[in-house]
Design a protein around this motif. Structure first.
Motif, PDB file in Angstrom:
ATOM      1  N   GLY A  95      -4.564   3.153  -0.333  1.00 55.67           N
ATOM      2  CA  GLY A  95      -3.435   2.229  -0.589  1.00 55.67           C
ATOM      3  C   GLY A  95      -3.173   1.891  -2.250  1.00 55.67           C
ATOM      4  N   TYR A  96      -4.334   2.291  -3.098  1.00 46.60           N
ATOM      5  CA  TYR A  96      -4.503   1.649  -4.185  1.00 46.60           C
ATOM      6  C   TYR A  96      -5.017   2.853  -5.120  1.00 46.60           C
ATOM      7  N   GLY A 152      -1.705   3.759  -8.337  1.00 51.03           N
ATOM      8  CA  GLY A 152      -2.723   2.890  -7.927  1.00 51.03           C
ATOM      9  C   GLY A 152      -3.651   2.645  -9.053  1.00 51.03           C
ATOM     10  N   GLU A 180      -8.144  -3.280  -5.284  1.00 54.02           N
ATOM     11  CA  GLU A 180      -7.319  -3.980  -4.212  1.00 54.02           C
ATOM     12  C   GLU A 180      -6.057  -4.790  -4.695  1.00 54.02           C
ATOM     13  N   ASN A 181      -4.941  -4.529  -4.334  1.00 54.90           N
ATOM     14  CA  ASN A 181      -3.959  -5.324  -4.666  1.00 54.90           C
ATOM     15  C   ASN A 181      -3.207  -4.929  -6.176  1.00 54.90           C
ATOM     16  N   LYS A 212       0.711  -1.329  -0.001  1.00 48.05           N
ATOM     17  CA  LYS A 212      -0.233   0.266  -0.054  1.00 48.05           C
ATOM     18  C   LYS A 212       0.896   1.337  -0.191  1.00 48.05           C
TER      19      LYS A 212
END
Length: 573
Positions: free
Chosen positions: A338-339, A366, A370-371, A265
């Motif tokens: 975080g993304y 980002g 997510e991820n 993140k």
């Protein structure tokens, strides 16, 4: 003046909340006393210093051609509602109702009052320009008043307001006020720097601050040692950084790809995983913007190794303030902490991109999933993007004026000048007739000096571990004649003779003729209070000599009694 006849309650005790030297020495030296949170009374020595600084400010303002006026300390709230600042000033604006239930404020500044004064009284371009100023009490209900006079709630301020028929003439007056302020601070013996600044709640198109350089200053100033560039960090700019993109450094064709970055993140984690520098990525900073009627989540995008400057960011979205957004609020807005990146944001999200990365290609950001992150991005493909200078300039960045390396220093804001334009005159419908008989709003300037703050600023720049060291223009008295033992007639008579001789020469002098105090106590008071010079009349008198002490250096010089007044006069003039 004689010590024995003057109220100078010095003390050895340092107030528990006094962290700055000015706060400590002004209290201990008997200059001011606190009566409430951020509210101080001036005792005799403090009032002398305050009046001296006020006199310098007044003299220079009068020389500039400005006219002195005085507005009421209490202003009707309706004027602030007219200008739109009743809300934007926030809780610093102290409001109250009178017995008739009418709304008023304690004036923190007087743009509204001066427009009300000029409106319908100056009606033609022939009566312009005009500059009106006052030196009067102000009140701002600071949430955390601290540092003594440096950040009080009640303070003495010189505020001036100019009215013009054109932006060009406003700029002329703005430059004149800049020189006038330089004259003030130079006369006061201060080391200062003029810097570009953010206009804040006052508004307008451009402003400059006058910073007294001091390690204890609250403001971080960005300066160039190779030229005259200086700016508050809230407004500082730099030469654009040139950063090779990832594809150039790895000889990889540029194309946007989504890559798995599971659990990563932070900029550092992603950069290490992809073997890129942090400068080759985009950082997302999510904040909650507070407006008059609502709040919303906004996202600011800057280069990965840059930091967001919050004042710039707040200005970019015209918010009253920015506050941290909670994880729940970020999630409810459809963002992935975080993304987060500028590609594929929810349509209702307001976002701003730092102008330095406009149209950049090859940066990592980002993927709003997510991820996952994107590599090989092309910012020129984004549509309807708002670009703004968002970054906090860092030490070592390149000066855009001369190419030098920028540095940080600390300063105390002691003055601020603004080009307001027609912001207030339009809002309050204050107009004049131009050469063609057409009604136009006044072009306005605003110019402030914190007079009482300067009392503290002088000490912050001029002190040692013993006490204050006043400059010649600000000292309550220039010479302290210390009679070592006032019970001895010969010492007291000699001291009084020197005292009278100095006064006859026009030298502001105080004599420490106290009979109950010992010599050591009198010397401690001299060092604490900070008079520029002392004359010690003591044991060397029998040989026809006295001692002159320079408070700044604490160097001592033996001088014949017959010559002491003339020697001091030469040092002071």
């Amino acid at each position: 003046m004689k010590f024995s006849q003057m109220f100078i309650p010095t003390t050895k005790e340092t107030p528990s909340d006094a962290t700055l030297p000015s706060h400590q020495y002004l209290i201990r030296g008997g200059f001011v006393c606190q009566t409430g949170a951020g509210i101080y009374d001036y005792m005799p020595l403090g009032k002398i210093v305050l009046d001296k600084i006020r006199a310098v400010v007044k003299e220079e303002m009068d020389k500039s051609g400005a006219n002195e006026v005085q507005f009421g300390f209490v202003t009707p709230l309706s004027l602030w509602e007219q200008s739109g600042r009743a809300t934007t000033m926030g809780s610093e604006l102290l409001r109250f109702k009178d017995r008739k239930n009418a709304d008023f404020v304690l004036s923190p500044t007087n743009e509204e009052a001066v427009v009300n004064m000029v409106k319908n009284r100056i009606t033609s371009y022939k009566d312009l320009p005009i500059n009106l100023y006052q030196i009067y009490t102000k009140f701002r209900d600071e949430a955390r008043p601290r540092f003594g006079l440096m950040r009080g709630r009640e303070f003495l301020m010189k505020d001036a307001y100019s009215f013009h028929s054109s932006a060009e003439d406003l700029k002329r007056e703005f430059d004149l006020m800049e020189q006038t302020y330089k004259n003030v601070y130079t006369r006061l013996g201060l080391d200062f720097r003029v810097v570009d600044a953010d206009s804040g709640a006052i508004g307008g198109s451009g402003s400059k601050e006058f910073m007294v350089l001091a390690d204890s200053g609250e403001d971080t100033i960005v300066v160039c040692p190779d030229c005259e560039y200086g700016a508050n960090i809230e407004a500082a700019t730099r030469a654009k950084r040139v950063v090779p993109n990832w594809q150039e450094t790895t000889n990889t064709p540029i194309s946007q790809e989504k890559v798995l970055t599971e659990g990563m993140k932070t900029i550092e984690e992603v950069s290490n995983f992809l073997s890129t520098s942090q400068a080759q990525s985009i950082k997302a900073v999510m904040k909650k913007a507070v407006y008059e009627e609502n709040t919303e989540i906004v996202v600011f995008f800057v280069r990965g190794n840059d930091e967001l400057e919050e004042t710039k960011a707040c200005n970019a979205v015209n918010a009253l303030e920015l506050v941290d957004a909670s994880e729940e609020e970020i999630k409810e807005a459809g963002l992935v902490a975080g993304y987060c990146g500028p590609f594929g944001l929810p349509e209702n999200i307001n976002f701003v991109v730092d102008e330095e990365i406009k149209d950049e290609v090859g940066l990592v950001c980002g993927a709003n999933e997510e991820n996952y992150h994107f590599t090989g991005t092309d910012l020129s493909s984004l549509k309807d993007v708002k670009y703004f200078d968002l970054v906090a300039v860092q030490e070592g960045d390149t000066c855009s004026c001369c190419g030098g390396k920028l540095q940080y220093t600390k300063g105390i804001e002691a003055g601020h000048i603004f080009q307001l334009g027609s912001k207030y005159s339009e809002a309050m419908e204050a107009t004049f007739l131009d050469e063609n008989g057409k009604a136009k709003p006044f072009e306005m300037g605003c110019y402030g000096i914190g007079v009482s703050r300067l009392v503290a600023a002088v000490i912050e720049q001029n002190h040692d571990d013993k006490g204050a060291i006043w400059t010649k223009e600000t000292a309550p008295f220039l010479v302290d004649v210390i009679v070592s033992n006032a019970k001895k007639d010969e010492e007291l008579e000699a001291g009084l003779k020197i005292y009278e001789d100095l006064k006859a020469l026009g030298v502001e002098t105080i004599i420490d003729d106290r009979k109950k105090e010992r010599f050591g106590f009198k010397m401690s008071d001299f060092e604490l209070i900070g008079f520029p010079y002392a004359v010690v009349v003591g044991k060397k008198l029998k040989d026809g000599f006295v001692e002159i002490i320079d408070r700044k250096t604490l160097e001592k010089e033996e001088v014949e009694v017959a010559r002491v007044s003339q020697v001091l006069f030469e040092k002071i003039k």
